[in-house]
Design an enzyme around this catalytic site. Structure first.
Site, PDB file in Angstrom:
ATOM      1  N   CYS A  89      -5.484   0.715   6.163  1.00  0.00           N
ATOM      2  CA  CYS A  89      -5.646   2.170   6.234  1.00  0.00           C
ATOM      3  C   CYS A  89      -6.800   2.703   5.392  1.00  0.00           C
ATOM      4  O   CYS A  89      -6.984   3.910   5.290  1.00  0.00           O
ATOM      5  CB  CYS A  89      -4.350   2.865   5.849  1.00  0.00           C
ATOM      6  SG  CYS A  89      -3.975   2.783   4.076  1.00  0.00           S
ATOM      7  N   CYS A 127      -8.357  -5.312 -10.110  1.00  0.00           N
ATOM      8  CA  CYS A 127      -7.883  -4.295 -11.037  1.00  0.00           C
ATOM      9  C   CYS A 127      -7.473  -3.081 -10.192  1.00  0.00           C
ATOM     10  O   CYS A 127      -8.326  -2.384  -9.644  1.00  0.00           O
ATOM     11  CB  CYS A 127      -9.008  -3.955 -12.007  1.00  0.00           C
ATOM     12  SG  CYS A 127      -8.527  -2.940 -13.382  1.00  0.00           S
ATOM     13  N   CYS A 178      -7.355  -0.996   1.045  1.00  0.00           N
ATOM     14  CA  CYS A 178      -6.367  -1.549   1.967  1.00  0.00           C
ATOM     15  C   CYS A 178      -7.086  -1.774   3.300  1.00  0.00           C
ATOM     16  O   CYS A 178      -7.697  -0.848   3.836  1.00  0.00           O
ATOM     17  CB  CYS A 178      -5.209  -0.567   2.143  1.00  0.00           C
ATOM     18  SG  CYS A 178      -4.035  -1.056   3.439  1.00  0.00           S
ATOM     19  N   CYS A 180       0.316   3.086   3.719  1.00  0.00           N
ATOM     20  CA  CYS A 180       0.767   2.527   5.002  1.00  0.00           C
ATOM     21  C   CYS A 180       1.832   1.445   4.870  1.00  0.00           C
ATOM     22  O   CYS A 180       2.326   0.939   5.865  1.00  0.00           O
ATOM     23  CB  CYS A 180      -0.426   1.987   5.781  1.00  0.00           C
ATOM     24  SG  CYS A 180      -1.150   0.485   5.072  1.00  0.00           S
ATOM     25  N   CYS A 223       0.849  -1.186   0.000  1.00  0.00           N
ATOM     26  CA  CYS A 223       0.000   0.000   0.000  1.00  0.00           C
ATOM     27  C   CYS A 223       0.887   1.239   0.000  1.00  0.00           C
ATOM     28  O   CYS A 223       1.823   1.342   0.802  1.00  0.00           O
ATOM     29  CB  CYS A 223      -0.902   0.000   1.227  1.00  0.00           C
ATOM     30  SG  CYS A 223      -1.931   1.472   1.381  1.00  0.00           S
TER      31      CYS A 223
END
Length: 135
Positions: free
Chosen positions: A99, A119, A96, A50, A47
């Site tokens: 976060c 995607c 995510c 984070c 991510c």
């Protein structure tokens, strides 16, 4: 996993305006004009907000969509999903789980073994390349 929720002020300090628009405001980037859609480098896609691991390169495939596509996350609990009815469409948004960064969408037209196509926007990812010892 403990969520790492920052205030908008912290995200605007950490992310450039385009990444903020995509990862924090649910935007999207142009197809075929993004960093990872054609990337073949082995590693883990984390991510951008984070740094939690999200997808591994061995689950990445060319879906023809113009965005990085994966058939599964690195494990259970790393991504979450929610209904998305924006733009007059019904889709499933992928976030995510740590976060709540917007990653992209998941569709039921992917390859085996899962049949899913995650995607994902390149702007929401940071590829951590495998070291030679991990290959």
């Amino acid at each position: 996993m403990t969520k790492k929720i920052n205030s908008d002020t912290n995200w605007t300090e950490k992310l450039d305006s385009e990444t903020y628009r995509i990862a924090r405001e649910g935007g999207t980037e142009r197809a075929f004009a993004n960093k990872y859609y054609d990337c073949k480098t082995p590693g883990t896609y984390n991510c951008i907000c984070c740094e939690e691991p999200l997808f591994h390169s061995n689950t990445k495939y060319d879906s023809g969509s113009g965005w990085p596509s994966f058939y599964e996350p690195v494990g259970d609990g790393y991504v979450s999903a929610k209904e998305d009815h924006s733009h007059g469409m019904h889709r499933v948004e992928v976030l995510c789980a740590n976060c709540d960064a917007h990653l992209g969408h998941v569709f039921p037209d992917g390859p085996k073994p899962t049949g899913l196509r995650y995607c994902i926007n390149s702007a929401s990812l940071n590829l951590v390349e495998e070291s030679d010892s991990e290959k």
